[in-house]
Design a protein around this motif. Structure first.
Motif, mmCIF file in Angstrom:
data_model
loop_
_atom_site.group_PDB
_atom_site.id
_atom_site.type_symbol
_atom_site.label_atom_id
_atom_site.label_comp_id
_atom_site.label_asym_id
_atom_site.label_seq_id
_atom_site.Cartn_x
_atom_site.Cartn_y
_atom_site.Cartn_z
ATOM 1 N N ARG A 1 0.949 -1.286 0.054
ATOM 2 C CA ARG A 1 -0.013 0.048 -0.145
ATOM 3 C C ARG A 1 0.978 1.384 0.103
ATOM 4 N NH1 ARG A 1 -5.357 -0.461 1.309
ATOM 5 N NH2 ARG A 1 -6.133 -2.341 2.085
ATOM 6 N N LYS A 2 1.993 1.117 0.670
ATOM 7 C CA LYS A 2 2.871 2.382 0.671
ATOM 8 C C LYS A 2 3.542 2.755 -0.557
ATOM 9 C CE LYS A 2 4.061 1.892 5.688
ATOM 10 N NZ LYS A 2 4.961 1.638 6.704
ATOM 11 N N LEU A 3 3.533 1.800 -1.415
ATOM 12 C CA LEU A 3 4.201 1.989 -2.683
ATOM 13 C C LEU A 3 3.308 2.296 -3.734
ATOM 14 C CD1 LEU A 3 6.097 -1.532 -2.973
ATOM 15 C CD2 LEU A 3 7.130 0.769 -2.528
ATOM 16 N N LEU A 4 2.010 2.411 -3.505
ATOM 17 C CA LEU A 4 0.912 2.559 -4.480
ATOM 18 C C LEU A 4 0.730 4.082 -4.659
ATOM 19 C CD1 LEU A 4 -1.580 -0.219 -3.706
ATOM 20 C CD2 LEU A 4 0.242 0.253 -5.575
ATOM 21 N N ARG A 5 0.511 4.612 -5.830
ATOM 22 C CA ARG A 5 0.249 6.108 -6.059
ATOM 23 C C ARG A 5 -1.041 6.417 -6.655
ATOM 24 N NH1 ARG A 5 3.084 6.237 -2.413
ATOM 25 N NH2 ARG A 5 5.409 6.557 -2.421
ATOM 26 N N VAL A 6 -1.722 5.260 -6.892
ATOM 27 C CA VAL A 6 -3.026 5.314 -7.652
ATOM 28 C C VAL A 6 -3.978 4.263 -7.206
ATOM 29 C CG1 VAL A 6 -1.965 5.811 -9.873
ATOM 30 C CG2 VAL A 6 -2.235 3.299 -9.392
ATOM 31 N N PRO A 7 -5.426 4.495 -7.003
ATOM 32 C CA PRO A 7 -6.375 3.727 -6.458
ATOM 33 C C PRO A 7 -6.137 2.151 -7.376
ATOM 34 C CG PRO A 7 -7.521 5.255 -7.797
ATOM 35 C CD PRO A 7 -5.963 5.609 -7.805
ATOM 36 N N VAL A 8 -6.542 1.176 -6.477
ATOM 37 C CA VAL A 8 -6.467 -0.350 -6.968
ATOM 38 C C VAL A 8 -7.678 -0.853 -6.176
ATOM 39 C CG1 VAL A 8 -4.071 -0.458 -7.357
ATOM 40 C CG2 VAL A 8 -4.727 -1.029 -5.378
ATOM 41 N N SER A 9 -8.182 -1.946 -6.996
ATOM 42 C CA SER A 9 -9.363 -2.664 -6.382
ATOM 43 C C SER A 9 -8.582 -3.766 -5.440
ATOM 44 C CB SER A 9 -9.855 -3.614 -7.549
ATOM 45 O OG SER A 9 -9.202 -4.381 -8.015
ATOM 46 N N ASP A 10 -9.592 -4.252 -4.642
ATOM 47 C CA ASP A 10 -9.261 -5.237 -3.693
ATOM 48 C C ASP A 10 -8.452 -6.546 -4.600
ATOM 49 O OD1 ASP A 10 -10.159 -3.971 -1.564
ATOM 50 O OD2 ASP A 10 -12.193 -5.232 -1.224
ATOM 51 N N ASN B 1 1.814 2.849 -11.484
ATOM 52 C CA ASN B 1 1.627 4.269 -10.407
ATOM 53 C C ASN B 1 1.442 5.441 -11.647
ATOM 54 O OD1 ASN B 1 1.416 3.600 -8.147
ATOM 55 N ND2 ASN B 1 3.645 3.508 -7.702
ATOM 56 N N ALA B 2 1.752 4.963 -12.896
ATOM 57 C CA ALA B 2 1.522 6.044 -14.066
ATOM 58 C C ALA B 2 0.325 5.710 -14.679
ATOM 59 C CB ALA B 2 2.487 5.787 -15.170
ATOM 60 N N GLY B 3 -0.762 4.968 -14.193
ATOM 61 C CA GLY B 3 -2.200 4.765 -14.359
ATOM 62 C C GLY B 3 -2.167 3.574 -15.607
ATOM 63 N N ASP B 4 -1.239 3.028 -15.825
ATOM 64 C CA ASP B 4 -1.234 2.112 -17.048
ATOM 65 C C ASP B 4 -1.659 0.713 -16.354
ATOM 66 O OD1 ASP B 4 -1.135 0.198 -19.394
ATOM 67 O OD2 ASP B 4 1.137 1.054 -19.585
ATOM 68 N N TYR B 5 -2.879 0.668 -16.189
ATOM 69 C CA TYR B 5 -3.381 -0.775 -15.338
ATOM 70 C C TYR B 5 -2.970 -2.138 -16.302
ATOM 71 C CZ TYR B 5 -5.427 2.267 -11.686
ATOM 72 O OH TYR B 5 -5.585 3.000 -10.742
ATOM 73 N N LYS B 6 -3.301 -1.893 -17.621
ATOM 74 C CA LYS B 6 -3.286 -3.066 -18.549
ATOM 75 C C LYS B 6 -1.537 -3.338 -18.804
ATOM 76 C CE LYS B 6 -7.303 -3.051 -21.156
ATOM 77 N NZ LYS B 6 -8.049 -3.096 -22.320
ATOM 78 N N GLY B 7 -0.921 -2.208 -18.695
ATOM 79 C CA GLY B 7 0.594 -2.452 -19.144
ATOM 80 C C GLY B 7 1.188 -3.170 -17.635
ATOM 81 N N ALA B 8 0.668 -2.637 -16.521
ATOM 82 C CA ALA B 8 1.112 -3.270 -15.343
ATOM 83 C C ALA B 8 0.839 -4.800 -15.307
ATOM 84 C CB ALA B 8 0.695 -2.344 -14.067
ATOM 85 N N ALA B 9 -0.524 -5.290 -15.993
ATOM 86 C CA ALA B 9 -0.946 -6.487 -15.635
ATOM 87 C C ALA B 9 0.102 -7.411 -16.526
ATOM 88 C CB ALA B 9 -2.218 -6.440 -16.143
ATOM 89 N N ALA B 10 0.381 -6.817 -17.584
ATOM 90 C CA ALA B 10 1.233 -7.637 -18.706
ATOM 91 C C ALA B 10 2.681 -7.849 -18.103
ATOM 92 C CB ALA B 10 1.440 -6.850 -19.959
ATOM 93 N N GLN B 11 3.173 -6.995 -16.990
ATOM 94 C CA GLN B 11 4.541 -7.199 -16.478
ATOM 95 C C GLN B 11 4.493 -8.271 -15.673
ATOM 96 O OE1 GLN B 11 7.375 -5.676 -17.189
ATOM 97 N NE2 GLN B 11 6.274 -4.904 -18.971
ATOM 98 N N PHE B 12 3.449 -8.884 -15.054
ATOM 99 C CA PHE B 12 3.450 -9.925 -14.202
ATOM 100 C C PHE B 12 4.394 -11.276 -14.873
ATOM 101 C CE2 PHE B 12 0.219 -7.947 -12.058
ATOM 102 C CZ PHE B 12 0.317 -8.392 -10.673
#
Length: 146
Positions: free
Chosen positions: A67-76, A104-115
């Motif tokens: 949570r301390k690393l997040l700069r954008v809202p996220v779902s559960d 944190n840049a708001g690219d949720y789909k790009g973040a998901a692809a990084q897993f």
């Protein structure tokens, strides 16, 4: 802090597995329960109740750190996926990742692809994709996108 949803806890339990007797993990670190390494000594044994208590405590600790690393809202579900990732790799890996930078840049789909980029481990000095990590990262990405 809000109460933990623990949406990633089933993934942690599934992929870490539970061993009630201490063992050496592939990295040579004494480990017990669901991947606990803190204060573990070879020869140590615990109960299932202790393993369950520890995994919930550690999950909550990782969630607070994530949570301390997040700069954008996220779902559960997004939070749960990130906590499972951090539980496995450490919060330092998440903190320095392209996954977190994109999120944190708001690219949720790009973040998901990084897993999927985090499915490798060193085996005999060689970096290799491991099937278990590939499955875990796919499950985390699926939870993140749910």
């Amino acid at each position: 802090m809000t109460t933990s949803s623990r949406n990633g806890l089933p993934l942690v339990r599934q992929f870490e597995g539970c061993k009630l007797a201490a063992y050496l993990c592939p990295a040579g670190v004494p480990t017990i329960g669901y991947g606990r390494t803190r204060g573990v000594k070879l020869g140590q044994k615990i109960t299932q109740v202790q393993a369950d208590t520890w995994v919930e405590q550690e999950y909550d600790e990782f969630e607070a750190a994530v949570r301390k690393l997040l700069r954008v809202p996220v779902s559960d579900n997004q939070l749960g996926a990130l906590v499972s990732f951090a539980y496995n790799l450490g919060t330092g890996a998440l903190a320095g990742s392209t996954l977190l930078r994109k999120l944190n840049a708001g690219d949720y789909k790009g973040a998901a692809a990084q897993f999927a980029s985090w499915d490798k481990a060193r085996v005999n000095g060689v970096l290799r994709a491991l099937p278990g990590l590939t499955k875990r990262r796919a499950a985390e990405a699926a939870l993140f996108l749910r």
